[in-house]
Design a protein around this motif. Structure first.
Motif, PDB file in Angstrom:
ATOM      1  N   THR A  22      28.773  36.814  50.936  1.00  0.00           N
ATOM      2  CA  THR A  22      30.181  36.974  51.310  1.00  0.00           C
ATOM      3  C   THR A  22      31.011  35.936  50.571  1.00  0.00           C
ATOM      4  O   THR A  22      30.490  34.940  50.068  1.00  0.00           O
ATOM      5  CB  THR A  22      30.391  36.790  52.830  1.00  0.00           C
ATOM      6  N   GLY A  23      32.300  36.189  50.509  1.00  0.00           N
ATOM      7  CA  GLY A  23      33.195  35.245  49.858  1.00  0.00           C
ATOM      8  C   GLY A  23      34.559  35.859  49.647  1.00  0.00           C
ATOM      9  O   GLY A  23      34.855  36.952  50.139  1.00  0.00           O
ATOM     10  N   THR A  24      35.393  35.161  48.903  1.00  0.00           N
ATOM     11  CA  THR A  24      36.703  35.667  48.516  1.00  0.00           C
ATOM     12  C   THR A  24      36.551  36.214  47.108  1.00  0.00           C
ATOM     13  O   THR A  24      36.367  35.462  46.156  1.00  0.00           O
ATOM     14  CB  THR A  24      37.752  34.538  48.552  1.00  0.00           C
ATOM     15  N   TRP A  25      36.611  37.526  46.996  1.00  0.00           N
ATOM     16  CA  TRP A  25      36.322  38.210  45.737  1.00  0.00           C
ATOM     17  C   TRP A  25      37.575  38.337  44.879  1.00  0.00           C
ATOM     18  O   TRP A  25      38.661  38.610  45.384  1.00  0.00           O
ATOM     19  CB  TRP A  25      35.736  39.598  46.014  1.00  0.00           C
ATOM     20  N   ALA A  34      25.505  34.769  32.097  1.00  0.00           N
ATOM     21  CA  ALA A  34      24.882  34.169  33.275  1.00  0.00           C
ATOM     22  C   ALA A  34      25.941  33.942  34.348  1.00  0.00           C
ATOM     23  O   ALA A  34      27.128  34.142  34.118  1.00  0.00           O
ATOM     24  CB  ALA A  34      24.224  32.837  32.905  1.00  0.00           C
ATOM     25  N   VAL A  35      25.489  33.497  35.510  1.00  0.00           N
ATOM     26  CA  VAL A  35      26.376  33.117  36.598  1.00  0.00           C
ATOM     27  C   VAL A  35      26.342  31.596  36.724  1.00  0.00           C
ATOM     28  O   VAL A  35      25.290  30.984  36.572  1.00  0.00           O
ATOM     29  CB  VAL A  35      25.937  33.751  37.942  1.00  0.00           C
ATOM     30  N   ASP A  92      33.280  25.510  44.526  1.00  0.00           N
ATOM     31  CA  ASP A  92      33.274  26.755  45.316  1.00  0.00           C
ATOM     32  C   ASP A  92      33.706  27.981  44.523  1.00  0.00           C
ATOM     33  O   ASP A  92      33.883  29.053  45.069  1.00  0.00           O
ATOM     34  CB  ASP A  92      34.150  26.601  46.559  1.00  0.00           C
ATOM     35  N   LEU A  93      33.876  27.846  43.210  1.00  0.00           N
ATOM     36  CA  LEU A  93      34.293  28.960  42.358  1.00  0.00           C
ATOM     37  C   LEU A  93      33.066  29.468  41.592  1.00  0.00           C
ATOM     38  O   LEU A  93      32.384  28.686  40.929  1.00  0.00           O
ATOM     39  CB  LEU A  93      35.369  28.480  41.387  1.00  0.00           C
ATOM     40  N   TYR A  94      32.777  30.751  41.717  1.00  0.00           N
ATOM     41  CA  TYR A  94      31.622  31.353  41.042  1.00  0.00           C
ATOM     42  C   TYR A  94      32.117  32.231  39.902  1.00  0.00           C
ATOM     43  O   TYR A  94      33.052  33.001  40.069  1.00  0.00           O
ATOM     44  CB  TYR A  94      30.783  32.148  42.041  1.00  0.00           C
ATOM     45  N   TYR A  95      31.451  32.107  38.752  1.00  0.00           N
ATOM     46  CA  TYR A  95      31.952  32.775  37.563  1.00  0.00           C
ATOM     47  C   TYR A  95      30.826  33.391  36.743  1.00  0.00           C
ATOM     48  O   TYR A  95      29.660  33.018  36.876  1.00  0.00           O
ATOM     49  CB  TYR A  95      32.726  31.781  36.689  1.00  0.00           C
ATOM     50  N   THR A 103      36.242  34.293  36.528  1.00  0.00           N
ATOM     51  CA  THR A 103      36.068  34.010  37.952  1.00  0.00           C
ATOM     52  C   THR A 103      35.767  35.300  38.693  1.00  0.00           C
ATOM     53  O   THR A 103      36.521  36.267  38.614  1.00  0.00           O
ATOM     54  CB  THR A 103      37.331  33.342  38.529  1.00  0.00           C
ATOM     55  N   MET A 104      34.648  35.302  39.411  1.00  0.00           N
ATOM     56  CA  MET A 104      34.253  36.470  40.195  1.00  0.00           C
ATOM     57  C   MET A 104      34.562  36.301  41.681  1.00  0.00           C
ATOM     58  O   MET A 104      34.888  37.266  42.353  1.00  0.00           O
ATOM     59  CB  MET A 104      32.769  36.756  39.997  1.00  0.00           C
ATOM     60  N   ALA A 105      34.427  35.054  42.180  1.00  0.00           N
ATOM     61  CA  ALA A 105      34.615  34.825  43.613  1.00  0.00           C
ATOM     62  C   ALA A 105      34.810  33.346  43.889  1.00  0.00           C
ATOM     63  O   ALA A 105      34.489  32.494  43.052  1.00  0.00           O
ATOM     64  CB  ALA A 105      33.401  35.339  44.386  1.00  0.00           C
ATOM     65  N   ARG A 106      35.316  33.093  45.081  1.00  0.00           N
ATOM     66  CA  ARG A 106      35.437  31.724  45.588  1.00  0.00           C
ATOM     67  C   ARG A 106      34.759  31.671  46.958  1.00  0.00           C
ATOM     68  O   ARG A 106      34.654  32.674  47.651  1.00  0.00           O
ATOM     69  CB  ARG A 106      36.913  31.340  45.718  1.00  0.00           C
TER      70      ARG A 106
END
Length: 178
Positions: free
Chosen positions: A30-33, A75-76, A81-84, A125-128
């Motif tokens: 889960t997250g902020t997409w 890659a990821v 807290d920022l996923y990219y 950026t994919m999600a936070r």
């Protein structure tokens, strides 16, 4: 006006990210997409600027040569807290063409008086604030894509998240693939 310069992603890459996010959600992540229309690769974030700065920014974008290139989702990664999704050249190295362009662009913007952060890492950026209770392996499928323009965006913040609008497009000066 809140402004930034970025590369818009092709629909095939946006679709790839949507499938990846769907897979992550299916595995309890889960997250902020990030909204699909907001996927991009930022070259320079200008922040709040007066509308009167637009001619200067556009002149710089016309003068600093942007060359067409092929990029790859590799890659990821994450910044706190920022996923990219990491963007590289086709051999999984930092893309020299893109890095060189960003350096020249930022240098020209700074010489014109704009204050920029000094960090650049080619990413989308994919999600936070992701939560991954089952420790699912966060991966993205390797995809390649061609880039032949850079865009000037306006960002409007609201309680529903940012809305990005392309103000102008600047086509590549030449087509070079690395």
């Amino acid at each position: 006006m809140r402004l930034f310069i970025a590369i818009q992603l092709p629909e095939t890459i946006v679709d790839c990210f949507l499938e990846t996010i769907s897979d992550w959600k299916d595995h309890g992540v889960t997250g902020t997409w990030t909204k699909p229309v907001n996927f991009h690769i930022t070259a320079a974030f200008l922040g709040e600027q007066p509308e009167s700065s637009l001619p200067v920014i556009k002149k710089i974008l016309q003068e600093v040569p942007f060359f067409a290139m092929d990029l790859k989702i590799a890659a990821v990664g994450n910044f706190k807290d920022l996923y990219y999704a990491q963007i590289t050249d086709l051999q999984n190295n930092p893309c020299k063409l893109l890095t060189d362009y960003v350096y020249q662009l930022r240098k020209a913007l700074q010489e014109a008086g704009f204050v920029l952060d000094q960090r650049f890492k080619a990413h989308v950026t994919m999600a936070r604030r992701l939560k991954n209770p089952d420790h699912y392996s966060l991966t993205v499928p390797e995809q390649t894509f061609h880039v032949d323009q850079v865009c000037l965006y306006q960002s409007v913040l609201s309680s529903q998240g940012p809305t990005y609008t392309i103000l102008d497009r600047f086509p590549a000066a030449a087509k070079i693939s690395k």
